[in-house]
Write an enzyme that holds these catalytic residues in place. Structure first.
Site, PDB file in Angstrom:
ATOM      1  N   GLY A 215       0.501 -14.644  53.169  1.00 25.23           N
ATOM      2  CA  GLY A 215       1.345 -13.226  54.277  1.00 25.23           C
ATOM      3  C   GLY A 215       2.742 -13.594  54.751  1.00 25.23           C
ATOM      4  O   GLY A 215       2.430 -14.442  54.922  1.00 25.23           O
ATOM      5  N   ASN A 216       2.452 -12.596  55.893  1.00 24.11           N
ATOM      6  CA  ASN A 216       3.070 -12.302  56.515  1.00 24.11           C
ATOM      7  C   ASN A 216       2.737 -11.934  58.137  1.00 24.11           C
ATOM      8  O   ASN A 216       2.026 -11.106  57.991  1.00 24.11           O
ATOM      9  CB  ASN A 216       4.590 -12.288  56.520  1.00 24.11           C
TER      10      ASN A 216
END
Ligand SMILES: Cc1cc2nc3c(=O)[nH]c(=O)nc-3n(C[C@H](O)[C@H](O)[C@H](O)COP(=O)(O)O)c2cc1C
Length: 419
Positions: A215-216
């Site tokens: 993810g980020n």
């Protein structure tokens, strides 16, 4: 204009005094109808003094003037601030056991409500169901905002500020003083009315196994601010929401002009955006989309026991470039806007890096911002360079994410007008 302000029994009743005063100062004939419970928060004397009109709350007061229907029949606009969960439920059911209830049934005027309550009450399915029905009947819902609540907790449920409520109410009747639904966008009015826009926001999540993902750090704040700014300025908005903080998303979900479509991975987001983009005038890709995904997602949770040794490798493959695809396939008259979060190398400026990317992507505009450990993500402020497809700087914006969003829409309007 004959304005009825309904006040119901919440702490935010004290802020409704400023709503009444603003209408009076604007030259309107204002009639306040508090519920009996509202009078336990702010008394009749205050409402009469501020509105300069007699105030009654019961259908049995001033019967000779048939007030239980006459106020509703005379009204050009009815604003309810604050609107309690109880009063919203009563409106939905059409109950008429007090003067506000009968007035609402006797009117054909636009009705604007500004809900205020604790987050749990706001999110309760009963309240959300009622809000949906009221919206379906054409009631304009302003807020609630996300912020500190009575009792020290915080979340969606705080009544919108008086100037925001007044601006939205005047907009609902199409008054010349129409200033848009938001104080922040007030001077811009409804300059995006008639536009269909798509905004993607948040961070995608690429699964590794049933438990883990790549993810980020995107919270979705900037993209949601872009969506809300467009809606407040009159556009019809589809928000394609990847992973977004719940409180941030709630701010967009309450706007009647924002339709939310959820997406998880880059591929899902691409599909959702392309579908929503059909017939859209503007597409803003503010989501942080993964550049890589795991080539083969494991059907089972990866465990150390099954590993050959202390190291493990993930085989990653590039995801599709959604922005470049939208830009190359854009319909005539459609404007494609991208976002690029960059960490420039020590020997290059943000502008140089942004220029290269703007030319490569081919979008009409590219909003470039610097990100880092303490910049860009999970904070309320941002700074953007807005470049056209030749890499020329067309706008710079700095400030809270809503102000930056409004500046971006100003830039989008400018390039659309120049075409
Ligand atoms: C101190 C206090 C604050 C309250 N604040 C709210 C509120 O912000 N929103 C809400 O929906 N109800 C709130 N309530 C509950 C309402 O007053 C209660 O549901 C009442 O029946 C509402 O009546 P009305 O909708 O006819 O005015 C509060 C009650 C108290 C005692």
């Amino acid at each position: 204009m004959f304005v009825v302000v309904g006040v119901t029994g919440g702490i935010a009743a004290y802020k409704a005094v400023a709503v009444v005063r603003a209408f009076v100062q604007d030259g309107h004939d204002v009639h306040v109808i508090p519920t009996p419970d509202a009078l336990r928060f702010v008394g009749t004397a205050t409402w009469e003094a501020i509105s300069r009109n007699p105030v009654t709350t019961s259908v049995h007061d001033d019967v000779a003037r048939v007030r239980h229907v006459s106020l509703g029949q005379s009204a050009d606009l009815i604003v309810i601030a604050p609107a309690t969960a109880n009063s919203l439920a009563k409106m939905t059911a059409g109950l008429a056991d007090d003067l506000l209830g009968t007035t609402l049934l006797a009117t054909t005027a636009p009705v604007v409500v500004a809900p205020a309550m604790h987050t749990e009450m706001w999110r309760h399915p009963a309240t959300q169901h009622n809000i949906g029905i009221l919206r379906g009947r054409g009631v304009e819902v302003v807020g609630p905002e996300d912020g500190p609540l009575t009792g020290g907790d915080s979340g969606p449920g705080r009544m919108s500020e008086p100037d925001v409520i007044v601006a939205a109410a005047l907009a609902a009747v199409g008054s010349p003083a129409d200033a848009g639904a938001s104080g922040e966008g007030a001077e811009r009015g409804r300059d995006l009315q008639g536009l269909r826009v798509v905004v993607s926001a948040g961070g995608t999540r690429e699964p590794i196994d049933p438990v883990r993902f790549l993810g980020n750090r995107s919270s979705g704040r900037q993209g949601v601010a872009v969506a809300c700014a467009a809606a407040d300025r009159g556009a019809e908005v589809t928000l394609v929401a990847a992973h977004i903080d719940a409180n941030v998303l709630a701010a967009a979900s309450v706007s009647p002009r924002v339709r939310v479509v959820r997406a998880g991975t880059a591929a899902e987001l691409g599909d959702a955006v392309r579908e929503a983009a059909v017939g859209a005038d503007v597409v803003v890709m503010a989501a942080a989309v993964a550049d890589y995904r795991v080539a083969e997602v494991s059907a089972h949770k990866l465990s150390k026991e099954q590993a050959d040794g202390p190291e493990v490798s993930l085989h990653l493959v590039q995801t599709e470039d959604i922005l470049a695809g939208l830009a190359s396939g854009r319909a005539p008259g459609q404007t494609i806007v991208g976002f690029a979060a960059e960490t420039p190398a020590p020997d290059e400026t943000l502008l140089e890096r942004g220029r290269r990317k703007a030319v490569r992507k081919g979008a009409d505009l590219l909003a470039v911002n610097r990100v880092g450990w303490a910049e860009g993500f999970e904070v309320d402020v941002n700074a953007l360079l807005v470049l056209d497809r030749r890499g020329e700087l067309v706008a710079e914006a700095r400030g809270d994410k809503r102000a930056v969003a409004d500046a971006l829409w100003d830039g989008i309007r400018k390039i659309r007008a120049e075409r």
